[in-house]
Scaffold this motif. Structure first.
Motif, short mmCIF file in Angstrom:
data_model
loop_
_atom_site.label_atom_id
_atom_site.label_comp_id
_atom_site.label_asym_id
_atom_site.label_seq_id
_atom_site.Cartn_x
_atom_site.Cartn_y
_atom_site.Cartn_z
N VAL A 1 30.61 43.20 33.85
CA VAL A 1 31.03 41.87 33.44
C VAL A 1 32.55 41.83 33.49
CG1 VAL A 1 31.02 40.19 31.57
CG2 VAL A 1 29.03 41.65 31.93
N SER A 2 33.09 40.77 34.08
CA SER A 2 34.55 40.62 34.12
C SER A 2 34.93 39.20 33.76
CB SER A 2 35.11 41.00 35.49
OG SER A 2 34.69 40.07 36.47
N LEU A 3 36.12 39.06 33.22
CA LEU A 3 36.66 37.77 32.82
C LEU A 3 38.13 37.75 33.22
CD1 LEU A 3 36.25 35.11 31.14
CD2 LEU A 3 37.07 36.42 29.18
N ARG A 4 38.53 36.68 33.90
CA ARG A 4 39.94 36.56 34.26
C ARG A 4 40.36 35.10 34.20
NH1 ARG A 4 37.38 37.49 39.28
NH2 ARG A 4 37.93 35.96 40.85
N LYS A 5 41.65 34.92 34.02
CA LYS A 5 42.21 33.57 33.95
C LYS A 5 42.82 33.21 35.29
CE LYS A 5 45.02 34.29 30.52
NZ LYS A 5 45.99 34.13 29.44
N GLY A 6 42.41 32.08 35.81
CA GLY A 6 43.06 31.50 36.97
C GLY A 6 44.10 30.51 36.48
N LYS A 7 44.77 29.90 37.41
CA LYS A 7 45.81 28.95 37.04
C LYS A 7 45.22 27.75 36.31
CE LYS A 7 50.00 27.10 38.99
NZ LYS A 7 50.80 26.93 40.19
#
Length: 98
Positions: free
Chosen positions: A13-19
């Motif tokens: 599971v991964s979580l990242r912030k885009g612009k």
């Protein structure tokens, strides 16, 4: 993801912030999604499981889209499937970062 993985398999599971959005991915190490089924996987009553109703991904899609996001699936080059949920960032999140 757990049900699609082999015994002792992994789900990442991964979580990242885009612009402008938040991207949440779930990858399993199962057989991946059949290319014929991929176009229908979010439709009601589509399941490859013996005891499944085929409603889980349909409900998930409605929830995600209700929040202005999108959900999709693709096969990972290294094996398994990757489900990607993208949700728009809200103003409160942007204010917290300032």
């Amino acid at each position: 993801g757990i049900e699609a993985s082999t015994t002792g398999g992994r789900v990442q599971v991964s979580l990242r912030k885009g612009k402008e959005n938040i991207i949440f991915e779930i990858r399993d190490d199962g057989p991946g999604v059949d290319t014929d089924a991929a176009g229908h996987i979010f439709e009601p009553f589509q399941t490859g499981r013996v005891h499944g109703t085929g409603l889980g991904l349909t409900v998930a899609k409605r929830i995600v889209e209700g929040h202005g996001g999108s959900i999709g699936v693709e096969n990972h080059p290294g094996g398994g499937a990757v489900f990607r949920v993208e949700l728009p960032r809200n103003e409160a999140q942007e204010d917290e970062e300032a």
